[in-house]
Design an enzyme around this catalytic site. Structure first.
Site, mmCIF file in Angstrom:
data_model
loop_
_atom_site.group_PDB
_atom_site.id
_atom_site.type_symbol
_atom_site.label_atom_id
_atom_site.label_comp_id
_atom_site.label_asym_id
_atom_site.label_seq_id
_atom_site.Cartn_x
_atom_site.Cartn_y
_atom_site.Cartn_z
ATOM 1 N N GLU A 118 17.744 56.038 51.203
ATOM 2 C CA GLU A 118 17.728 55.402 52.525
ATOM 3 C C GLU A 118 17.724 53.883 52.409
ATOM 4 O O GLU A 118 18.370 53.190 53.188
ATOM 5 C CB GLU A 118 16.493 55.873 53.325
ATOM 6 C CG GLU A 118 16.631 57.280 53.903
ATOM 7 C CD GLU A 118 17.927 57.471 54.693
ATOM 8 O OE1 GLU A 118 18.288 56.583 55.499
ATOM 9 O OE2 GLU A 118 18.597 58.503 54.491
ATOM 10 N N SER A 203 26.260 52.280 31.424
ATOM 11 C CA SER A 203 27.126 52.801 32.492
ATOM 12 C C SER A 203 28.361 53.575 32.016
ATOM 13 O O SER A 203 28.675 54.612 32.581
ATOM 14 C CB SER A 203 27.584 51.671 33.410
ATOM 15 O OG SER A 203 26.503 51.106 34.070
ATOM 16 N N HIS A 332 27.399 62.070 44.747
ATOM 17 C CA HIS A 332 27.392 61.554 43.376
ATOM 18 C C HIS A 332 26.503 60.321 43.279
ATOM 19 O O HIS A 332 25.634 60.216 42.429
ATOM 20 C CB HIS A 332 28.825 61.210 42.935
ATOM 21 C CG HIS A 332 28.880 60.319 41.735
ATOM 22 N ND1 HIS A 332 28.532 60.765 40.480
ATOM 23 C CD2 HIS A 332 29.186 59.006 41.601
ATOM 24 C CE1 HIS A 332 28.647 59.753 39.631
ATOM 25 N NE2 HIS A 332 29.036 58.687 40.281
ATOM 26 N N SER A 333 26.748 59.383 44.169
ATOM 27 C CA SER A 333 25.918 58.169 44.220
ATOM 28 C C SER A 333 26.005 57.684 45.660
ATOM 29 O O SER A 333 26.643 58.310 46.502
ATOM 30 C CB SER A 333 26.462 57.093 43.278
ATOM 31 O OG SER A 333 27.671 56.558 43.797
#
Lengths: 443, 376
Positions: A118, A203, A332-333
């Site tokens: 959020e 990453s 996913h993200s």
């Protein structure tokens, strides 16, 4: 136990299908239809073994065999989707505290995910990745020694939580503030903790896999009775680094567990477009590696599988591949909206029918170790704790200017000293353009 | 650039030396080197032997140091740099790997994160492109990204740049590539002392270091000073060396091209044309711009020489930094870059010869630069 799992996995690695135009002959009668059985040649023990250095276990055959498939590897589970034990011999040998801690960590992870997700939606942090639907992987962390090294992909915050990474530490990293252990240098969720033996997240997908083999090699050389745990997704298993890592871990006999969270999606690409063959587990057998497939929504199956894998890694100095089958309930993200490529109903069905948190809760309730009152009280306390930590992290100062230049090398090089001096002069000269009121003081 | 290339094309008719170089480059260079430089204490060593002794000394001094790569053990290395090390240190310190650059580089990086000090050999730097993510994204950046908590004390080494007769995919200089990456240190030795001192420094350095060797130099002998023979000999990374003092013009170079620059300097001094100062960079990153600035302030003229490509090359970077420095005001002529031709390296001998700078080209450019005067 591990020997049994392995023996089963290997026993099933026999041909299940042959091309019709070329009747294949094999001794594995079980795997073949009756018509093919009639064409069987002599058992392997009566046939001549090859002498080629590249495949010493093969036998000569006068039948041209073209294989497409091996028999699929089974998925090990301990409890059903209602948290009911499926076989009394598989009763987890754990204490109440131990089991409740795992469950509480699953809840905390879930609560933290909700709030940080959020927060990203409100523009307070730039990026986040949730663990929803996959929380049972915490069972794998519970099966490790605290000094086993962990190389994560990015969706394994629960393992850090299990090891004692505090809510403040998570929040400080996501807010890249002055207390972030990574000094504000990485995107949110790229956690790392030397103290907790958790390698900083990288990453680019799959780079952690060969590195895990290397860290395992270092452990093996040191004589420590530890292993490396390396997490990745089924999407990352398409990277060259995955194959390179399995091969090199196998050839160097590195004590490493490769733990694949097969959650069905790589961003939007479903598993059936990501790879062919029997999942990721089949690759492990191909690399001559002990391999386990497990129900990744079943905490105790994941726990048991990891315990057995750890024995193989630590006692035999051999790598192990675990494929944990699960379903990514979240996007996913925060850069992804999964409703574009899968129905909301499908996601809701998974949440309702096979929810790892619910399964664990029901198992605990069956044991009499958890109830509605505990659930309500814990959730409320936890939400308060997460929000408190979140608010504190948001208020903390951002890293000092010097942290931009520190740690590029062990010491500042001449060009770094020069850049730093230049920037400091600019900041001093043009305070109206460089508001540093929110920066931490230089140490 | 194009001018230089034209001239190179004109002057670079295959000579006896170049013919020899093709048939036996190591011998040709050895002859050249021995002719030019005499040892004071009489001890000479090939670059290969120097690298080998650096590895052996550092492996003896610290059991965390280990060597890995394709063919480094039983086969003694594709270029025999690791000769004898497997016998001396055993298979846990000298590891033959499968043919998987990204795999063994990742393994080396992971073991460095875990406290070992790997020396990761690439059969050539050309093949390291398959592992460049591990070198750039992981080895170079993890110390920074981890908030200084995770070190990566690793040495990546192997032959770099053009060899002889091996075509486009085996003949490329990566100095500019790795030299552009913060977090990496990059060294490029020319002679045996450089090779030994820089490799030892690289292994001892707590940061990831890229060591760009040159295949054509492996068999070349150079004198070794008393100090360089010692186990404690290291060359500080980040410092260039003035190989030859001069007053009229500065040549900055690295790797094998330093030899051509030295020969050109000798030639022009003999001809009475000029006293040429030759700077051997030794380190590409950190770049010792101060030594170059100091020299330019003295000589007022600068040429860079390298085997790599011109665009965004080491020479280009030096030009830019000189323009941004106080040395710019001291220049009497524009800086000139002498580089490899801006083409993938051709295989045919005549074309390959035309693609790289040599002594004649350098001498010609020196004369031309000396004849120029800004504003004149």
């Amino acid at each position: 136990m591990y020997a049994r799992i392995t023996a089963r996995a290997l026993a099933r690695a026999v041909p299940s299908k042959a091309v019709k135009a070329t009747p294949a002959l094999t001794t594995s009668a079980k795997a073949f239809s009756t018509s093919m059985l009639s064409m069987n040649t002599a058992p392997k023990k009566d046939r001549v073994k090859v002498n080629f250095p590249g495949a010493l276990d093969s036998h000569f055959s006068q039948v041209l065999e073209i294989r497409e498939k091996m028999e699929p590897i089974d998925t090990f589970r301990v409890m059903d989707t209602d948290g009911k034990l499926l076989d009394s011999s598989l009763e987890p040998d754990v204490t109440e505290d131990f089991a409740v801690k795992i469950y509480k960590d699953m809840l905390t992870l879930n609560a933290m995910d909700l709030i940080l997700y959020e927060a990203q939606r409100q523009g307070r942090i730039s990026f986040y990745m949730t663990n929803a639907g996959e929380e049972a992987y915490i069972g794998s962390a519970a099966a490790l020694d605290p000094e086993d090294e962990i190389f994560g992909q990015y969706r394994e915050a629960g393992t850090l939580l299990y090891r004692g990474f505090t809510l403040d530490q998570f929040m400080n990293q996501c807010y890249s503030n002055e207390l972030d252990l990574g000094k504000g240098r990485q995107m949110p969720v790229h956690f790392g903790s030397k103290a907790l033996h958790f390698q900083t997240i990288s990453s680019p997908l799959a780079t952690q896999l060969p590195q895990a083999a290397g860290a395992a090699y270092a452990i093996k050389r040191s004589g420590r009775k530890n292993c490396v745990m390396c997490y990745f997704g089924e999407g990352a298993a398409s990277e060259g680094d995955f194959h390179a890592a399995l091969n090199i871990a196998s050839t160097t006999s590195a004590p490493v567990i490769f733990f694949c969270r097969n959650n069905g999606f790589a961003i939007s690409t479903p598993a059936n477009e990501q790879y062919k063959g029997d999942g990721i587990a089949s690759r492990g057998v191909g690399y001559g590696m002990h391999t386990i497939r497990v129900d990744g929504n079943d905490v105790w199956a994941v726990y048991k599988a990891t315990q057995e894998a750890r024995k193989i890694a630590v006692e035999l100095n051999r790598p192990v591949l675990i494929e944990a089958m699960t379903y990514r309930v979240g996007h996913h993200s925060t850069s992804d909206d999964s409703s574009a490529y899968r129905s909301k109903k499908e996601v809701e069905d998974w949440k309702r029918n096979d929810n790892p948190i619910v399964r664990m809760r029901k198992w605990l309730e069956n044991k009499g170790w958890w109830d509605e009152a505990k659930e309500t009280s814990h959730k409320s306390q936890q939400r308060t704790a997460v929000l408190k930590s979140f608010a504190a992290a948001e208020k903390r100062k951002k890293p000092a200017v010097s942290e931009m230049f520190n740690d590029v090398y062990d010491k500042l090089t001449p060009n770094l000293i020069e850049q730093k001096r230049e920037l400091e002069e600019l900041i001093k000269k043009y305070p109206e353009h460089y508001d540093t009121s929110n920066y931490a003081k230089e140490k | 650039m194009s001018n230089i290339l034209k001239k190179a094309a004109v002057v670079s008719i295959p000579t006896v030396r170049q013919a020899l170089l093709r048939s036996n480059p190591l011998l040709a260079n050895a002859l050249l080197a021995k002719r030019s430089y005499n040892s004071k204490n009489g001890v000479e060593m090939t670059v290969r032997e120097a690298l080998n002794s650096a590895l052996e000394e550092e492996m003896r001094a610290d059991d965390k140091v280990y060597l890995m790569g394709e063919e480094v053990g039983l086969y003694n290395g594709a270029y025999k740099v690791s000769k004898g090390l497997l016998d001396k240190f055993g298979p846990s310190r000298v590891i033959d790997t499968p043919i998987t650059e990204s795999g063994f580089t990742g393994l080396a990086v992971g073991s460095a994160f875990a406290g070992l000090k790997p020396v990761c050999e690439f059969m050539t730097w050309n093949f390291a492109m398959q592992a460049i993510d591990q070198i750039v994204n992981s080895a170079a950046k993890t110390h920074y990204m981890s908030g200084g908590n995770v070190n990566c004390p690793i040495t990546f080494r192997g032959p770099n740049g053009a060899a002889a007769g091996v075509g486009a995919q085996h003949s490329q200089c990566f100095a500019a590539w790795y030299g552009s990456v913060p977090g990496l240190k990059v060294v490029s030795p020319w002679n045996s002392e450089d090779a030994k001192g820089l490799l030892k420094a690289a292994i001892r350095d707590p940061n990831p270091v890229v060591v760009l060797e040159n295949e054509l130099m492996y068999g070349v002998s150079f004198p070794m000073s008393e100090a360089a023979l010692s186990n404690d000999f290291v060359i500080e990374i980040g410092k260039a060396k003035v190989e030859r003092e001069g007053t009229d013009i500065t040549i900055v170079s690295h790797s094998r091209a330093v030899g051509f620059a030295m020969a050109a300097a000798e030639l022009l001094e003999k001809e009475g044309v000029a006293k040429v100062e030759v700077i051997n960079l030794r380190s590409i990153r950190p770049l010792d711009i101060d030594t170059i600035i100091k020299s330019v302030k003295k000589t007022n003229r600068l040429i860079t020489v390298e085997g790599g490509w011109p665009q965004h090359g080491v020479g280009s970077e030096i030009c830019a930094q000189i323009m941004e420095s106080e040395a710019f005001d001291y220049l009497d002529a524009p800086v000139v870059r002498v580089t490899g031709a801006d083409v993938p390296t051709p295989y045919a001998q005549n074309l390959e010869t035309l693609a790289f700078p040599d002594t004649e080209v350098i001498a010609r450019v020196i004369k031309r630069t000396l004849a120029k005067k800004i504003g004149a």
